[in-house]
Scaffold this motif. Structure first.
Motif, PDB file in Angstrom:
ATOM      1  N   ALA A  11      15.558  12.509  -5.871  1.00 11.12           N
ATOM      2  CA  ALA A  11      14.237  13.139  -5.806  1.00 11.12           C
ATOM      3  C   ALA A  11      13.157  12.100  -5.527  1.00 11.12           C
ATOM      4  N   LEU A  12      13.264  10.932  -6.176  1.00  4.74           N
ATOM      5  CA  LEU A  12      12.290   9.867  -5.935  1.00  4.74           C
ATOM      6  C   LEU A  12      12.412   9.323  -4.516  1.00  4.74           C
ATOM      7  N   ARG A  13      13.636   9.204  -4.007  1.00  7.13           N
ATOM      8  CA  ARG A  13      13.832   8.740  -2.636  1.00  7.13           C
ATOM      9  C   ARG A  13      13.149   9.679  -1.645  1.00  7.13           C
ATOM     10  N   GLU A  14      13.355  10.947  -1.838  1.00  6.58           N
ATOM     11  CA  GLU A  14      12.770  11.921  -0.919  1.00  6.58           C
ATOM     12  C   GLU A  14      11.247  11.894  -0.993  1.00  6.58           C
ATOM     13  N   LYS A  15      10.721  11.769  -2.210  1.00  2.48           N
ATOM     14  CA  LYS A  15       9.264  11.717  -2.372  1.00  2.48           C
ATOM     15  C   LYS A  15       8.708  10.441  -1.739  1.00  2.48           C
ATOM     16  N   LEU A  16       9.405   9.330  -1.936  1.00  2.00           N
ATOM     17  CA  LEU A  16       8.945   8.055  -1.392  1.00  2.00           C
ATOM     18  C   LEU A  16       9.048   8.036   0.132  1.00  2.00           C
ATOM     19  N   GLN A  17      10.133   8.551   0.672  1.00  2.00           N
ATOM     20  CA  GLN A  17      10.274   8.622   2.132  1.00  2.00           C
ATOM     21  C   GLN A  17       9.178   9.490   2.747  1.00  2.00           C
ATOM     22  N   ARG A  18       8.862  10.571   2.080  1.00  2.00           N
ATOM     23  CA  ARG A  18       7.793  11.452   2.573  1.00  2.00           C
ATOM     24  C   ARG A  18       6.452  10.733   2.527  1.00  2.00           C
ATOM     25  N   GLU A  49      -6.669   0.876  -1.627  1.00  4.18           N
ATOM     26  CA  GLU A  49      -7.105   1.549  -2.848  1.00  4.18           C
ATOM     27  C   GLU A  49      -6.924   3.058  -2.730  1.00  4.18           C
ATOM     28  N   ASP A  50      -7.218   3.601  -1.572  1.00  3.75           N
ATOM     29  CA  ASP A  50      -7.027   5.040  -1.360  1.00  3.75           C
ATOM     30  C   ASP A  50      -5.551   5.416  -1.473  1.00  3.75           C
ATOM     31  N   LEU A  51      -4.694   4.606  -0.857  1.00  2.43           N
ATOM     32  CA  LEU A  51      -3.264   4.881  -0.895  1.00  2.43           C
ATOM     33  C   LEU A  51      -2.693   4.734  -2.310  1.00  2.43           C
ATOM     34  N   LYS A  52      -3.198   3.763  -3.049  1.00  2.00           N
ATOM     35  CA  LYS A  52      -2.732   3.570  -4.427  1.00  2.00           C
ATOM     36  C   LYS A  52      -3.064   4.768  -5.297  1.00  2.00           C
ATOM     37  N   GLN A  58       1.118  10.871  -7.336  1.00  3.67           N
ATOM     38  CA  GLN A  58       2.450  11.407  -7.085  1.00  3.67           C
ATOM     39  C   GLN A  58       3.517  10.826  -8.007  1.00  3.67           C
ATOM     40  N   GLY A  59       3.111   9.950  -8.932  1.00  2.00           N
ATOM     41  CA  GLY A  59       4.084   9.371  -9.857  1.00  2.00           C
ATOM     42  C   GLY A  59       4.922   8.261  -9.266  1.00  2.00           C
ATOM     43  N   LEU A  60       4.455   7.665  -8.177  1.00  2.00           N
ATOM     44  CA  LEU A  60       5.185   6.574  -7.520  1.00  2.00           C
ATOM     45  C   LEU A  60       4.517   5.251  -7.865  1.00  2.00           C
ATOM     46  N   TRP A  61       4.614   4.855  -9.119  1.00  2.00           N
ATOM     47  CA  TRP A  61       3.843   3.711  -9.614  1.00  2.00           C
ATOM     48  C   TRP A  61       4.689   2.901 -10.593  1.00  2.00           C
ATOM     49  N   ASN A  62       4.649   1.566 -10.457  1.00  2.00           N
ATOM     50  CA  ASN A  62       5.397   0.656 -11.335  1.00  2.00           C
ATOM     51  C   ASN A  62       6.871   1.049 -11.430  1.00  2.00           C
ATOM     52  N   LEU A  63       7.444   1.378 -10.297  1.00  2.00           N
ATOM     53  CA  LEU A  63       8.835   1.817 -10.283  1.00  2.00           C
ATOM     54  C   LEU A  63       9.806   0.690 -10.623  1.00  2.00           C
ATOM     55  N   PHE A  64       9.362  -0.561 -10.524  1.00  2.00           N
ATOM     56  CA  PHE A  64      10.246  -1.708 -10.679  1.00  2.00           C
ATOM     57  C   PHE A  64      10.594  -2.023 -12.130  1.00  2.00           C
ATOM     58  N   LEU A  65       9.785  -1.552 -13.088  1.00  2.00           N
ATOM     59  CA  LEU A  65       9.973  -1.942 -14.480  1.00  2.00           C
ATOM     60  C   LEU A  65      11.134  -1.171 -15.107  1.00  2.00           C
ATOM     61  N   PRO A  66      12.256  -1.851 -15.402  1.00  2.00           N
ATOM     62  CA  PRO A  66      13.417  -1.126 -15.915  1.00  2.00           C
ATOM     63  C   PRO A  66      13.311  -0.745 -17.389  1.00  2.00           C
ATOM     64  N   HIS A  67      12.655  -1.584 -18.185  1.00  2.00           N
ATOM     65  CA  HIS A  67      12.627  -1.341 -19.624  1.00  2.00           C
ATOM     66  C   HIS A  67      11.193  -1.448 -20.147  1.00  2.00           C
ATOM     67  N   SER A  68      10.374  -0.503 -19.794  1.00  2.00           N
ATOM     68  CA  SER A  68       8.984  -0.526 -20.224  1.00  2.00           C
ATOM     69  C   SER A  68       8.408   0.868 -20.223  1.00  2.00           C
TER      70      SER A  68
END
Length: 408
Positions: A11-18, A49-52, A58-68
């Motif tokens: 689901a995240l892949r599809e949202k991110l690709q879109r 800033e607009d894109l951020k 859309q909930g596509l933020w700080n995706l890299f943090l595995p344990h936080s």
């Protein structure tokens, strides 16, 4: 290994690709135009800033943090295909607050910082309001051997005094870069060469911090981030700014660079995949000697080799991510070294083939290939050169062989 992505990741892949299709790719030229025409290329483009804001919405933020609690709670294996998608455009990871060196710096402060250090710096970084830089490489020594680092960190009462020079301090040209993580020598006479170094937090506006110049790589200045050379001239910071304690710098570096290395490899796979996709589009549109480029045997062979090499690197990276998740970064160091050896060279080779298929256009900034190539070439040095990783992995394999034989 399970080769299927979980429903959550899919689901995240599809949202991110879109998001990439709707917001990133259409703005590549706008970004170039801004950098070429602005009076201050080191200021965050308003477009970012607009894109951020849209990415956060859309909930596509700080995706890299595995344990936080601040991130998406993804494992390295779950994050890998997402970082790959971001890697299709060299700057797009920032839009999701997943750009190096901020990712590694946030992880470093999260893992090794005191409560006060976390309170002071993490909120602004996690919100994407401020940027950071990592100052390790030095122009006067062979920094591929981190024990050569000579920048001095000397205790003076309630302060540390820092003197030295760094370069390739990624992100430090940025106008809103506020914090530097600096590695230097605090105990040069320690008989243990790996306990001579410390890492310390240095606010960029501290007196004595002097940005000398923006360093270019293959003609690119990587604006708005930059790779500057920085002088530290009697820079004084409180003793509370030390990370983890004196003599722990090498330990922190090893903990920090493992995730950083695999993140680079993930993004490089995305860059290579985009290069292959562009090549496939190109060879169907152009003709030479009475037939389409895609009908020439040599072109088909290069496409096939590129496909195989991308898939090999992708699977090796996923395996490394899985081992990191299961057993930790230290146990996974063999596979982390392997992907760092394989992925940058693979990307460089695949992108170079795509450039060749595009003819002279492949060398221009009309296409993303030249800048993707620059990134791949940088990564053969960043976070440790190829030769160091090959040396370390070879040594590890020999030790494992010796251990097996001694038990036989």
């Amino acid at each position: 290994m399970d080769f299927e992505y979980s429903p959550k990741v899919q689901a995240l892949r599809e949202k991110l690709q879109r998001f990439m299709q709707e917001h990133i790719f259409p703005n590549e030229q706008a970004f170039k135009t801004y950098i070429e025409t602005t009076d201050n290329k080191w200021k965050t483009p308003p477009l970012f800033e607009d894109l951020k804001q849209e990415a956060r919405r859309q909930g596509l933020w700080n995706l890299f943090l595995p344990h936080s609690e601040h991130g998406a709670g993804l494992t390295n294996l779950e994050y890998a295909p997402l970082a790959e998608i971001m890697g299709q455009v060299w700057w797009s990871a920032e839009i999701f607050n997943c750009m190096a060196p901020d990712t590694g710096n946030m992880e470093t402060i999260q893992m090794y910082g005191t409560a006060a250090q976390k309170t002071r710096w993490l909120p602004g970084l996690l919100a994407g309001e401020i940027r950071s830089a990592f100052c390790m490489t030095e122009p006067a020594v062979a920094s591929s051997d981190a024990t050569n680092v000579s920048c001095a960190i000397v205790r003076d009462g309630g302060h540390y005094v820092i003197n030295g020079r760094k370069w390739f301090s990624t992100g430090a040209m940025r106008e809103n870069c506020e914090i530097l993580i600096v590695m230097g020598k605090s105990d040069p006479d320690n008989p243990n060469r790996h306990q001579q170094q410390s890492m310390i937090l240095v606010p960029k506006n501290t007196p004595g911090v002097k940005v000398l110049r923006a360093v270019k790589t293959l003609g690119f200045d990587d604006a708005p981030y930059g790779e500057p050379e920085i002088e530290f001239d009697n820079v004084r910071v409180p003793v509370e700014n030390i990370l983890l304690g004196e003599g722990r710098g090498f330990e922190i570096a090893q903990g920090r660079l493992g995730p950083g290395r695999i993140h680079h490899c993930m993004r490089l796979i995305g860059g290579a995949q985009r290069a292959l996709d562009l090549a496939l589009e190109r060879v169907e549109k152009r003709q030479t000697f009475g037939r389409k480029l895609s009908e020439h045997q040599s072109v088909r062979e290069d496409l096939a080799k590129s496909y195989c090499e991308i898939e090999q690197a992708r699977l090796l990276t996923l395996k490394a991510a899985d081992k990191m998740d299961r057993y930790g970064n230290k146990v996974a160091k063999d596979l982390i070294a392997a992907i760092k050896i394989v992925a940058p060279t693979m990307a460089q080779t695949v992108i170079d083939r795509a450039m060749q298929m595009h003819g002279a256009a492949g060398l221009t900034d009309d296409l993303p290939l030249a800048e993707l190539y620059n990134y791949a070439r940088q990564c053969r040095l960043a976070d440790g050169p190829d030769q160091v990783h090959m040396m370390a992995l070879g040594r590890q394999l020999v030790r494992e062989y010796q251990g097996r034989n001694s038990r036989a």
